[in-house]
Each structure stands twice: as structure tokens, then as C-alpha cells.
Design a protein around this motif. Structure first.
Motif, PDB file in Angstrom:
ATOM      1  N   SER A 167       0.798  -1.135  -0.119  1.00 38.12           N
ATOM      2  CA  SER A 167      -0.018  -0.086  -0.066  1.00 38.12           C
ATOM      3  C   SER A 167       0.701   1.274   0.083  1.00 38.12           C
ATOM      4  O   SER A 167       1.745   1.439   0.748  1.00 38.12           O
ATOM      5  CB  SER A 167      -0.906  -0.058   1.308  1.00 38.12           C
ATOM      6  OG  SER A 167      -1.398   1.159   1.470  1.00 38.12           O
ATOM      7  N   ALA A 168       0.607   2.082  -1.010  1.00 37.69           N
ATOM      8  CA  ALA A 168       1.313   3.234  -0.855  1.00 37.69           C
ATOM      9  C   ALA A 168       1.031   4.243   0.336  1.00 37.69           C
ATOM     10  O   ALA A 168       1.993   5.123   0.395  1.00 37.69           O
ATOM     11  CB  ALA A 168       0.929   4.048  -2.201  1.00 37.69           C
ATOM     12  N   ALA A 169       0.122   3.970   0.787  1.00 38.35           N
ATOM     13  CA  ALA A 169      -0.452   4.987   2.231  1.00 38.35           C
ATOM     14  C   ALA A 169       0.299   4.267   3.463  1.00 38.35           C
ATOM     15  O   ALA A 169       0.339   5.064   4.243  1.00 38.35           O
ATOM     16  CB  ALA A 169      -1.773   4.618   2.483  1.00 38.35           C
ATOM     17  N   HIS A 170       1.257   3.242   3.184  1.00 37.55           N
ATOM     18  CA  HIS A 170       1.693   2.697   4.584  1.00 37.55           C
ATOM     19  C   HIS A 170       3.255   2.229   4.184  1.00 37.55           C
ATOM     20  O   HIS A 170       3.501   1.755   2.979  1.00 37.55           O
ATOM     21  CB  HIS A 170       0.957   1.211   5.005  1.00 37.55           C
ATOM     22  CG  HIS A 170      -0.228   1.686   5.137  1.00 37.55           C
ATOM     23  ND1 HIS A 170      -1.433   1.924   4.574  1.00 37.55           N
ATOM     24  CD2 HIS A 170      -0.923   1.829   6.570  1.00 37.55           C
ATOM     25  CE1 HIS A 170      -2.536   1.877   4.931  1.00 37.55           C
ATOM     26  NE2 HIS A 170      -2.318   1.989   6.481  1.00 37.55           N
ATOM     27  N   HIS A 208       6.623  -5.879  11.090  1.00 43.76           N
ATOM     28  CA  HIS A 208       6.583  -6.300   9.628  1.00 43.76           C
ATOM     29  C   HIS A 208       5.150  -5.742   9.197  1.00 43.76           C
ATOM     30  O   HIS A 208       5.403  -5.542   7.879  1.00 43.76           O
ATOM     31  CB  HIS A 208       6.648  -7.729   9.746  1.00 43.76           C
ATOM     32  CG  HIS A 208       7.720  -8.132  10.533  1.00 43.76           C
ATOM     33  ND1 HIS A 208       9.318  -8.120  10.075  1.00 43.76           N
ATOM     34  CD2 HIS A 208       7.881  -9.137  11.652  1.00 43.76           C
ATOM     35  CE1 HIS A 208      10.077  -8.741  11.011  1.00 43.76           C
ATOM     36  NE2 HIS A 208       9.145  -9.333  11.800  1.00 43.76           N
ATOM     37  N   PHE A 209       4.095  -5.444   9.761  1.00 45.39           N
ATOM     38  CA  PHE A 209       3.082  -5.142   9.176  1.00 45.39           C
ATOM     39  C   PHE A 209       2.552  -3.681   9.737  1.00 45.39           C
ATOM     40  O   PHE A 209       2.807  -3.529  10.799  1.00 45.39           O
ATOM     41  CB  PHE A 209       2.025  -6.035   9.346  1.00 45.39           C
ATOM     42  CG  PHE A 209       2.209  -7.485   8.729  1.00 45.39           C
ATOM     43  CD1 PHE A 209       1.925  -7.560   7.247  1.00 45.39           C
ATOM     44  CD2 PHE A 209       2.749  -8.615   9.414  1.00 45.39           C
ATOM     45  CE1 PHE A 209       2.480  -8.770   6.476  1.00 45.39           C
ATOM     46  CE2 PHE A 209       2.957  -9.894   8.628  1.00 45.39           C
ATOM     47  CZ  PHE A 209       2.535  -9.827   7.385  1.00 45.39           C
ATOM     48  N   ALA A 210       1.793  -3.299   8.754  1.00 43.34           N
ATOM     49  CA  ALA A 210       1.135  -1.998   9.404  1.00 43.34           C
ATOM     50  C   ALA A 210      -0.563  -2.400   9.647  1.00 43.34           C
ATOM     51  O   ALA A 210      -0.993  -3.237   9.170  1.00 43.34           O
ATOM     52  CB  ALA A 210       1.075  -0.702   8.357  1.00 43.34           C
ATOM     53  N   PRO A 211      -1.128  -1.895  10.623  1.00 44.29           N
ATOM     54  CA  PRO A 211      -2.594  -2.089  10.997  1.00 44.29           C
ATOM     55  C   PRO A 211      -3.492  -1.426   9.921  1.00 44.29           C
ATOM     56  O   PRO A 211      -3.227  -0.610   9.126  1.00 44.29           O
ATOM     57  CB  PRO A 211      -2.830  -1.399  12.117  1.00 44.29           C
ATOM     58  CG  PRO A 211      -1.903  -0.367  12.385  1.00 44.29           C
ATOM     59  CD  PRO A 211      -0.616  -0.603  11.700  1.00 44.29           C
ATOM     60  N   GLY A 212      -4.542  -2.449   9.415  1.00 41.36           N
ATOM     61  CA  GLY A 212      -5.494  -2.232   8.585  1.00 41.36           C
ATOM     62  C   GLY A 212      -6.367  -1.223   8.856  1.00 41.36           C
ATOM     63  O   GLY A 212      -6.750  -0.998  10.203  1.00 41.36           O
TER      64      GLY A 212
END
Length: 259
Positions: free
Chosen positions: A95-98, A129-133
Motif C-alpha cells: 500500500s502506498a499509504a503505508h 513487519h505489518f501496518a494495521p489496516g
């Protein structure tokens, strides 16, 4: 919708798929096998476990992350259209936003559209490793409303409560649950079906992934908290449920996967 007044309930299924970590092409073929098996049972909605196309590999999420329009899933989208079967698959989403990927459930709609649910609540080990959605919208299938969740989402009671307030009839959870964690986690999910009068469908992994040994035992609880059907342990199995007048029935069946 009042399920008690529904004449015919949709045919739902959990794909308890044993994946090959990091082998995306091979996992696409496995997903197709499950989709074909589900279509033979007239399934209208099929859900796979968390990160089903990559395996549960948080530290490698950047390497495996896909754009929403990734050609990787083209064969699955094509078959979902052919079978007229809404299908939910798991992938890390770029995602470009994260600055980090999202844990996503890609929704392949039978008319060819594609939407996405992104995991809201992360485990501590996932946060590096991940961003919250941001979650996603309810799905409407034969006037039955389904709310999606991915694993740790269901650990937060507010998540299921929000789904119930939004009008969900079925709470669908793509998970990775170990044998050790299964008693507590399955009790949480069953509790939601009782407290919110909302059926719960849980799709677990069918084999080890990312160093975790999955318990399997995918399950469906009706809106009264009763266990309708579950798979027996791990392995490649399909759990199918349907019914009428608010009464669900179900069964589990093995899925043959060519090696």
C-alpha cells in the motif's frame, strides 16, 4: 436479517488448506483445487485462512507483498467468476499509504470485482513487519450479511461487537491457531455467536506454516452458539455449511491435492 425467517441460507465453506510457505505459484494451484471442490458442493462463499497464498511469514512480508491488482491471483479470480463463488484469500498487501504491508483478505467477487479487507489488530510479533489496516465492508450474500476478520481481530471483543452492530449475520474469521491456543480461541469465537446471536465461520490452516503447527479444526457455530460442524484435526479439508429457516447443517470432507 432475521435468519429464523430466511427460507434458504447460502452455502458457506471454510478451506482448511495446508500451504507451502513461500511457494506462491504452488499455493495458487492448491487454492484452485479447493475452489473446484467447493464448487462441486455448490458453495457460494469460500474463505481461506490468514495469509493463505504465502504462508504465515511475517519477516518476509515485504518480499511477498502484492499490489491489489496483482496478476498472481488472475486464475483464482477467473474461477470465482466461472463458479459464481465469492472467494476470500489471504495475502500481504502493498500500500502506498503505508511503509509496511497490510495483512489482507482479498475478496474475489463472482461478477469479477475485487475488494479487500485489511487486518485491524496485529499481534505483537506482527507489528515490526505489518501496518494495521482499516477492516472492510460487510458482504451481502443471498440477503445474508457477512463480516470479515483476520485472526487477532477476533481477540478484541470490540471488533465482533462492531460487526454485530453493523448487522452481520455471520462473523467470518481467517486464522492461524495452534493446538495450544485452540481451546481459548475457539471459546472466544463460540462466545461471540452466543452473545451477539451471530453465526461464526472459522477457517484455520491445514498444516504447519511459519514455524507454527496449526490445530486445523475449522468450525462453524450457529447464531445460538451451537457447534454445527468442524473438521477433524489438521489436513486439507473443506467445511461446508448451509440450511434454511435459520437452522444450519454442515459436514467436512477431505480435499485431494496433487503433489
Amino acid at each position: 436479517m432475521n435468519l429464523e425467517n430466511s427460507m434458504k441460507l447460502p452455502v458457506l465453506a471454510a478451506a482448511q488448506c495446508a500451504v507451502h510457505d513461500g511457494d506462491l505459484a504452488r499455493n495458487v494451484e492448491r487454492h484452485l483445487c479447493f475452489m473446484q471442490a467447493a464448487h462441486r458442493h455448490d458453495v457460494q462463499f469460500l474463505v481461506f485462512p490468514e495469509l493463505s497464498l504465502t504462508g504465515y511469514l511475517p519477516s518476509q512480508s515485504g518480499a511477498f507483498a502484492q499490489d491489489l491488482d496483482t496478476p498472481l491471483i488472475a486464475p483464482l479470480r477467473s474461477y470465482a467468476r466461472e463458479a459464481r463463488m465469492t472467494t476470500v484469500i489471504g495475502l500481504p498487501l502493498r500500500s502506498a499509504a503505508h511503509d509496511k504491508p497490510l495483512i489482507a483478505a482479498f475478496v474475489l467477487h463472482p461478477e469479477g470485482a475485487l475488494s479487500v479487507y485489511t487486518k485491524v489488530h496485529l499481534h505483537a510479533g506482527e507489528e515490526p513487519h505489518f501496518a494495521p489496516g482499516n477492516g472492510g465492508d460487510l458482504l451481502n450474500l443471498c440477503d445474508t450479511r457477512l463480516a470479515l476478520s483476520v485472526c487477532a481481530d477476533f481477540s478484541q471483543p470490540s471488533h465482533a461487537a462492531a460487526a454485530a452492530r453493523a448487522g452481520a449475520d455471520v462473523y467470518v474469521s481467517s486464522v492461524l491457531i495452534s493446538e495450544r491456543g485452540y481451546p481459548a480461541d475457539s471459546a472466544i469465537l463460540q462466545g461471540y455467536s452466543q452473545s451477539h446471536e451471530m453465526a461464526v465461520l472459522m477457517a484455520n490452516h491445514g498444516g504447519p506454516t511459519g514455524g507454527w503447527t496449526s490445530a486445523g479444526r475449522s468450525a462453524f457455530w450457529d447464531q445460538n452458539g451451537e457447534l454445527v460442524a468442524s473438521t477433524a484435526g489438521a489436513g486439507n479439508q473443506l467445511l461446508v455449511v448451509t440450511g434454511s429457516h435459520g437452522k444450519w447443517t454442515g459436514f467436512a470432507t477431505a480435499v485431494a491435492i496433487p503433489e
